[in-house]
Design a protein around this motif. Structure first.
Motif, short mmCIF file in Angstrom:
data_model
loop_
_atom_site.label_atom_id
_atom_site.label_comp_id
_atom_site.label_asym_id
_atom_site.label_seq_id
_atom_site.Cartn_x
_atom_site.Cartn_y
_atom_site.Cartn_z
N ARG A 26 0.84 -1.19 0.00
CA ARG A 26 0.00 0.00 0.00
C ARG A 26 0.89 1.25 0.00
N GLU A 60 -8.26 1.36 -4.68
CA GLU A 60 -9.44 0.59 -4.30
C GLU A 60 -10.27 1.42 -3.34
N ARG A 63 -9.92 1.94 0.59
CA ARG A 63 -8.79 1.13 1.07
C ARG A 63 -7.45 1.79 0.81
N GLU A 371 -17.74 -9.49 -5.45
CA GLU A 371 -17.19 -8.55 -4.48
C GLU A 371 -16.39 -9.36 -3.46
N GLU A 374 -12.78 -9.66 2.73
CA GLU A 374 -11.54 -9.32 3.41
C GLU A 374 -10.78 -10.60 3.72
N TRP A 376 -8.80 -9.94 1.13
CA TRP A 376 -8.35 -9.93 -0.24
C TRP A 376 -8.55 -8.57 -0.90
N ARG A 377 -7.62 -8.23 -1.78
CA ARG A 377 -7.78 -7.11 -2.70
C ARG A 377 -7.79 -7.68 -4.11
N ALA A 378 -8.42 -6.98 -5.02
CA ALA A 378 -8.60 -7.51 -6.37
C ALA A 378 -7.26 -7.89 -7.01
N GLU A 379 -6.25 -7.02 -6.84
CA GLU A 379 -4.98 -7.29 -7.51
C GLU A 379 -4.25 -8.48 -6.92
N HIS A 404 -10.79 5.38 -7.70
CA HIS A 404 -10.52 4.07 -7.13
C HIS A 404 -11.48 3.02 -7.66
N ASN A 407 -13.40 -3.30 -4.90
CA ASN A 407 -12.64 -4.50 -4.58
C ASN A 407 -13.40 -5.72 -5.10
#
Length: 442
Positions: A26, A60, A63, A371, A374, A376-379, A404, A407
């Motif tokens: 991040r 995101e 986030r 969707e 948590e 997890w993030r999409a990337e 942004h 997610n």
């Protein structure tokens, strides 16, 4: 001074290349970044915008901004991902389909028919082809006039021609906040500015159109929206129609997935005088056997015709002849009916394998919007899925502008055999119940 923000972006890019910054890391907030480096917040915003433009980071919602897990995906290219299980590509070819289509092709090889199909033909095709296509595209009480039908090589070319005809360089096109990625590519090449329009569970909000300021046109996917899979109800369509009439806006309606929802009338039924409906054969049949259709409101026929001609987006006569054969003998209609059943089956499979997760879609659709839970993030989920040999599309591919991304990921369900799809969904569900650390994503 303009180069200062690029220098900061170059430094971050170098840290990413050297492994100092790793996928999923991040970045600080823009305000913190500005304070730490003694620069203006506006300059920090340009740094982060440049990193997004280079495909190095993704924002995101709620986030922050993260280092991408992989280079940005380009699902609008509609090419296989190279991974064993491709859940990015969304073109269905049913078992036995080539044999069914081959029977219709025999007549095309007669010298007289083949000879005629080797002659040039314009974007208006022939009168017989326009009449046949108008009947073929009719659904739910809507039948276009043959005089409004134009042809192109594929649906993408129709879309490019429609945008080119309606939106001059430098002007603004309204689009859903999450939209078909190719629209972003076309707009960039044409010098058209995209304006994201707020959505809810029923699609674009009418008040978002009114609040968008000066627009030259609007691009919408009201039926089986890509990527969300939602379908706009009749009440919302009537509201949208009233709003665009009041704003005097033309609408480009993308209907390439609408064949899966044959009981849903197009938005054009409410506003036939200001709509260009974009459709094609590629989803109904196969990506290599395609023909683009445009059903154009009378007021725009000349402009769209000129745009398709000048762009070199005319359809091959042989493609028209082949499509006419599949339409007239019922092959195209029967394949579409089989694909509707196939989509229902795959949606049911997806629902069972992803039970308990937040998934948005329509039971008739060949894709869904997941969707992610948590932490997890999409990337990072994209990277973890890739390690398992499964390609998916992150939300960032569908977002408009530099804002942004949600997610979430889009899953295309149409390509793998159902047994393979079932396995892939089980793997993805297991990943989602785990953590990035457990999946080896630091």
């Amino acid at each position: 001074m303009d180069d200062d923000y690029r220098a900061f972006a170059d430094a971050i890019a170098a840290d990413i290349a050297a492994g100092v910054l790793r996928p999923g890391d991040r970045l600080p907030t823009q305000r913190r970044f500005a304070r730490d480096r003694g620069i203006a917040v506006s300059t920090a915003s340009r740094v982060y915008g440049e990193l997004v433009r280079r495909g190095l980071v993704v924002g995101e919602v709620g986030r922050g901004t993260f280092i991408r897990a992989s280079p940005p995906m380009e699902p609008w290219l509609a090419e296989p991902s190279g991974t064993p299980v491709d859940l990015q590509l969304n073109f269905s070819v049913l078992p036995g389909q080539p044999a069914r289509q081959a029977a219709s092709m025999e007549r095309l090889l007669r010298p007289d028919v083949l000879g005629a199909s080797l002659e040039t033909v314009g974007v208006a095709g022939t009168s017989a082809m326009r009449e046949l296509t108008a009947q073929f595209l009719a659904r739910a009480g809507w039948t276009p006039s043959p005089s409004q039908v134009l042809f192109s090589g594929n649906g993408r070319q129709v879309l490019a021609g429609a945008i080119s005809a309606l939106v001059p360089t430098g002007e603004r096109l309204g689009v859903e906040a999450l939209t078909y990625p190719l629209v972003k590519a076309i707009a960039g090449r044409l010098g058209v500015q995209l304006v994201p329009l707020e959505m809810d569970a029923h699609g674009v909000r009418p008040e978002a159109l009114a609040a968008a300021g000066s627009l030259r046109a609007v691009y919408l996917q009201p039926t089986l929206h890509n990527p969300l899979g939602i379908t706009m109800p009749d009440e919302r369509r009537a509201e949208i129609a009233s709003t665009v009439r009041g704003l005097d806006l033309p609408v480009i309606e993308d209907a390439v997935y609408a064949y899966l929802a044959e009981d849903v009338a197009p938005l054009a039924r409410w506003i036939p005088e200001r709509t260009i409906v974009v459709d094609s054969m590629s989803k109904r049949l196969a990506p290599g056997l395609t023909l683009g259709f445009a059903v154009v409101a009378e007021a725009y026929v000349e402009r769209v015709t000129a745009a398709l001609r000048s762009g070199g987006w005319t359809a091959p006569h042989f493609a028209m002849t082949a499509a006419a054969a599949w339409m007239s003998d019922g092959t195209a209609a029967s394949l579409a009916a089989d694909k509707r059943r196939d989509a229902l089956s795959r949606q049911a499979l997806m629902r069972s394998r992803l039970a308990g997760f937040r998934v948005v879609s329509d039971p008739r659709c060949y894709h869904c919007w997941w969707e992610l839970p948590e932490p997890w993030r999409a990337e990072t989920f994209l990277a973890a899925a890739g390690r398992q040999g499964i390609a998916v599309s992150p939300a960032a591919s569908f977002t408009t502008g530099a804002g942004h991304a949600p997610n979430a990921i889009r899953l295309a369900l149409s390509v793998p055999p159902e047994e393979t799809l079932s396995w892939a969904l089980d793997v993805l569900a297991s990943l989602a119940r785990s953590t990035p650390e457990a999946a080896g994503i630091d």
